[in-house]
Design an enzyme around this catalytic site. Sequence first.
Site, PDB file in Angstrom:
ATOM      1  CG  MET A 134      -0.152   5.204  -6.510  1.00 51.59           C
ATOM      2  SD  MET A 134      -1.915   4.989  -6.672  1.00 51.59           S
ATOM      3  CE  MET A 134      -2.437   5.481  -5.049  1.00 51.59           C
TER       4      MET A 134
ATOM      5  CG  HIS B  67       6.739   7.411  -0.788  1.00 54.35           C
ATOM      6  ND1 HIS B  67       5.939   8.477  -0.489  1.00 54.35           N
ATOM      7  CD2 HIS B  67       5.907   6.427  -1.243  1.00 54.35           C
ATOM      8  CE1 HIS B  67       4.679   8.179  -0.775  1.00 54.35           C
ATOM      9  NE2 HIS B  67       4.626   6.936  -1.216  1.00 54.35           N
TER      10      HIS B  67
ATOM     11  CD  GLN C 170      -0.403  -1.384  -1.724  1.00 54.07           C
ATOM     12  OE1 GLN C 170      -1.293  -0.874  -2.403  1.00 54.07           O
ATOM     13  NE2 GLN C 170       0.706  -0.731  -1.433  1.00 54.07           N
TER      14      GLN C 170
HETATM   15  O1  PAF Z   1       0.911   1.881  -2.397  1.00 56.77           O
HETATM   16  C1  PAF Z   1       0.818   2.491  -3.486  1.00 56.77           C
HETATM   17  O2  PAF Z   1       1.291   3.626  -3.654  1.00 56.77           O
HETATM   18  C2  PAF Z   1       0.085   1.825  -4.643  1.00 56.77           C
HETATM   19  O3  PAF Z   1      -0.972   1.069  -4.191  1.00 56.77           O
HETATM   20  C3  PAF Z   1       1.015   1.001  -5.560  1.00 56.77           C
HETATM   21  C4  PAF Z   1       1.632  -0.164  -4.827  1.00 56.77           C
HETATM   22  C5  PAF Z   1       2.104   1.904  -6.111  1.00 56.77           C
HETATM   23  C6  PAF Z   1       0.220   0.438  -6.730  1.00 56.77           C
HETATM   24  O4  PAF Z   1      -0.364   1.457  -7.486  1.00 56.77           O
END
Ligand code: PAF
Length: 288
Positions: A37, A44, A161
Site C-alpha cells: 500500500m 518492503h 494477514q
Molecule cells: O500488507 C499490505 O500492505 C496490504 O494489506 C496488502 C497485502 C497490499 C493488501 O492491500
Amino acid sequence: MKGTSCEIAVLQHVDEMMAFSTKCRNEGRTIGFVPTMGALHEGHLSLIAKAKAECDVVICSIFVNPTQFNDPKDLLLYPRTEDADIELLKSAGCDLVFVPSVAGMYPAGQEVQDYDFGTLTSEWEGQYRPGHFNGVITIVKRLFEIVLPHKSFFGKKDFQQFSVIREWVKRFEVDVEIVGCDTVRASSGLALSSRNKRLSNEQVILATAFSKALIFLQENKQINDVKALIEEASELFIEKEQIQLQYFTIANSETLEPLENISDVKHQVALIAGFIGGVRLIDELELN
Ligand code: PAF
C-alpha cells in the site's frame, strides 16, 4: 504507461499490466509479486530482494485498498508517498510498479467477498478490524488475477494477514506460492511499518515497548503458563498510560488459537496490537 525509465516501468492500467504478465509467462519467465500500500520502507525492500533472488521478473503494486480499512480516519491519514516509493523500488532493482486506480481495481460488479476461516479470520485483527480480511483477500485475489504471479511475498509483521492469505490459497487452490518474510526492525527493535511515519520521536521510543515485550516472552518461554508470562511482560513493558493495548497473546502459529501453555503446541507466535498516540501498531514474534 505512466512513465518509463530505462530501469523501471510504471503501469496504471489493468489491461497493460495483464498484457505484460502474460508476455512474461509466455516467455517462460517467473513472476515474483510484492503487493503493497506504498509508504515503502526497508521491510518492503527486503521483500523485493527476496523476490529478486527467487524470480526472473519482480513486480510491486502500490494501492491503498479502501475496503480493508474499517476506520475511515485511518484510510484518510494513511501515508501516501508514491514518487519516493517509485524511486526506492527503482534503486532496489524492482522491474515494474503497478499503481492502479480505485476504479480499475473495483469496477462495477467487483464486490468484497466474505471469507470465514474460523479463528484465523475472527480473532485478533479480525475482532478489532471487522471486515478487514474480507477487504485484504478480495484485493489480493484481484491483484493475482491481473499480475499473474508465480510467487508472492508477504511480511510476517502482519503475521495474521500472512496466515490468512496462506489459508485462502490452500482452500481455494490458488496457484501462487506464498512466501512469508521475516519482520525487519530498527536497531531499537521497533518493527518497521508505514504507520511509523505518523509517530513523533517520543512515540517512536515508546513504541519499542511492543518488541521489548515480545522478546521478553521469547526469552522467558520456559515459564510455560501463558497467562503468567503475558502478565509479567505487560507489567514490565506495556502498562503505560500512553499505550492503549488491544491484544497481547501467544497463539498456535498455524491456527492462531490462543494457548494456555507454551508446551501445548510445537510452534507458537506472540502477537500484539494497540494504539500509541492515536496510531495503531502491530507486531509479532515466532517463539521457536
Ligand atoms: O500488507 C499490505 O500492505 C496490504 O494489506 C496488502 C497485502 C497490499 C493488501 O492491500
